[in-house]
Design a protein around this motif. Structure first.
Motif, mmCIF file in Angstrom:
data_model
loop_
_atom_site.group_PDB
_atom_site.id
_atom_site.type_symbol
_atom_site.label_atom_id
_atom_site.label_comp_id
_atom_site.label_asym_id
_atom_site.label_seq_id
_atom_site.Cartn_x
_atom_site.Cartn_y
_atom_site.Cartn_z
ATOM 1 N N CYS A 46 100.062 21.398 70.061
ATOM 2 C CA CYS A 46 101.287 20.791 70.609
ATOM 3 C C CYS A 46 101.518 19.386 70.080
ATOM 4 C CB CYS A 46 101.209 20.758 72.136
ATOM 5 S SG CYS A 46 99.918 19.646 72.780
ATOM 6 N N GLY A 47 100.537 18.809 69.400
ATOM 7 C CA GLY A 47 100.679 17.465 68.849
ATOM 8 C C GLY A 47 100.026 16.379 69.665
ATOM 9 N N GLN A 48 99.406 16.743 70.780
ATOM 10 C CA GLN A 48 98.846 15.734 71.676
ATOM 11 C C GLN A 48 97.763 14.858 71.035
ATOM 12 O OE1 GLN A 48 96.591 15.258 75.985
ATOM 13 N NE2 GLN A 48 97.011 17.311 75.219
ATOM 14 N N PRO A 49 96.795 15.412 70.279
ATOM 15 C CA PRO A 49 95.754 14.550 69.710
ATOM 16 C C PRO A 49 96.307 13.444 68.813
ATOM 17 C CG PRO A 49 95.073 16.838 69.613
ATOM 18 C CD PRO A 49 96.512 16.838 70.033
ATOM 19 N N LEU A 50 97.282 13.780 67.979
ATOM 20 C CA LEU A 50 97.899 12.760 67.134
ATOM 21 C C LEU A 50 98.630 11.726 67.972
ATOM 22 C CD1 LEU A 50 99.316 14.887 64.172
ATOM 23 C CD2 LEU A 50 97.639 13.050 63.982
ATOM 24 N N GLY A 51 99.397 12.196 68.961
ATOM 25 C CA GLY A 51 100.150 11.279 69.816
ATOM 26 C C GLY A 51 99.240 10.339 70.575
ATOM 27 N N ASN A 52 98.131 10.872 71.122
ATOM 28 C CA ASN A 52 97.193 10.038 71.875
ATOM 29 C C ASN A 52 96.518 8.981 71.006
ATOM 30 O OD1 ASN A 52 97.722 11.425 74.193
ATOM 31 N ND2 ASN A 52 95.815 12.593 74.222
ATOM 32 N N SER A 53 96.439 9.256 69.715
ATOM 33 C CA SER A 53 95.762 8.336 68.794
ATOM 34 C C SER A 53 96.724 7.351 68.137
ATOM 35 C CB SER A 53 95.028 9.144 67.710
ATOM 36 O OG SER A 53 94.075 10.002 68.304
ATOM 37 N N GLY A 54 97.986 7.401 68.538
ATOM 38 C CA GLY A 54 98.961 6.446 68.013
ATOM 39 C C GLY A 54 99.713 6.906 66.783
ATOM 40 N N TYR A 55 99.593 8.197 66.441
ATOM 41 C CA TYR A 55 100.261 8.715 65.244
ATOM 42 C C TYR A 55 101.427 9.635 65.616
ATOM 43 C CZ TYR A 55 96.026 7.001 63.000
ATOM 44 O OH TYR A 55 94.990 6.203 62.565
ATOM 45 N N GLU A 56 102.260 9.178 66.523
ATOM 46 C CA GLU A 56 103.368 10.005 67.002
ATOM 47 C C GLU A 56 104.308 10.412 65.876
ATOM 48 O OE1 GLU A 56 105.252 8.000 70.310
ATOM 49 O OE2 GLU A 56 104.276 9.407 71.679
#
Length: 249
Positions: A46-56
């Motif tokens: 869903c994209g959550q790991p990237l989003g949580n790491s600041g790479y939205e």
């Protein structure tokens, strides 16, 4: 004849890779409710790991793919509060087309969908064990699956409503009912020591409360706690709530 609801089954990547039994239990539960359940074969993260790491910005492709896979369904249902929260609240980085808005509005965590949308609580399940419920931060404070201990008002919990209907199950009372387990996705990697200590505290609370099986609606949290339990050889089994609701022991 009333037309069946068309449900898109979203299985998070870590469940797909490591805990397929949870995906199977979720599917079987939804089928018991006589829904038309579909599993889009091209679904990914869903994209959550990237989003949580600041790479939205880098996650937009994944998020758009999610929309493309699930835009045609009446509801999108998944056994993960944190992933569903990400879809509902962090897909604001996308252009808000009708398809994006439809997916965001119709995405539901499994327990929330069963209780709030379908109005069901009893599957005829039986599970004769002492169970401790871990309420994840995303589910509790993000999706409002229950009332928070720090807020005054009437107590409610969609997960408790379901577990209390399971024959033979004894829901144990914890000392700190909704404290964070310390996982936090990539937080567990970047702040390993803090994350591990928080997890040990949550496990100890369940041990002190005579819990035999630790459960919850967010298996990312359960995965973190299970790792601590296994490494420290603690006598608690970990199961996703979908597995308990689908059981007939």
């Amino acid at each position: 004849m009333k037309e069946k609801l068309k449900v898109g089954l979203f299985i998070p990547c870590y469940i797909n890779q490591l805990y397929p039994q949870i995906g199977i239990a979720t599917l079987e539960l939804l089928e018991k409710l006589e829904l038309d359940v579909y599993y889009p074969q091209n679904q990914t993260c869903c994209g959550q790991p990237l989003g949580n790491s600041g790479y939205e910005e880098d996650s937009k492709g994944i998020c758009n793919l999610f929309v493309e896979n699930f835009k045609e369904y009446d509801y999108i249902v998944g056994p993960s509060g944190s992933c569903i929260y990400h879809v509902k609240h962090h897909f604001d980085i996308l252009e808000q087309t009708p398809e994006v808005q439809r997916v965001r509005n119709n995405a539901y965590e499994l327990c929330e969908f069963i209780v709030k949308v379908l109005g069901k609580t009893d599957f005829g399940a039986s599970f004769p064990y002492k169970v401790g419920l871990h309420k994840s931060c995303h589910g509790l404070r993000g999706l409002k699956l229950g009332s928070c201990s720090e807020v005054q008002g009437e107590h409610f919990s969609t997960e408790e409503d379901l577990l209390k209907k399971v024959k033979g199950l004894e829901l144990m009372s914890l000392n700190r009912k909704d404290e964070c387990c310390g996982f936090g996705g990539t937080f567990a990697v970047f702040e390993e020591a803090i994350s591990a200590k928080m997890g040990k505290d949550r496990v100890q609370d369940h041990l002190d409360s005579d819990v035999e099986v630790l459960t919850g609606a967010d298996h990312s949290c359960l995965m973190h706690l299970e790792g601590i339990i296994n490494r420290n050889k603690k006598p608690i089994k970990v199961m996703h709530i979908a597995e308990i609701l689908n059981s007939s022991l």
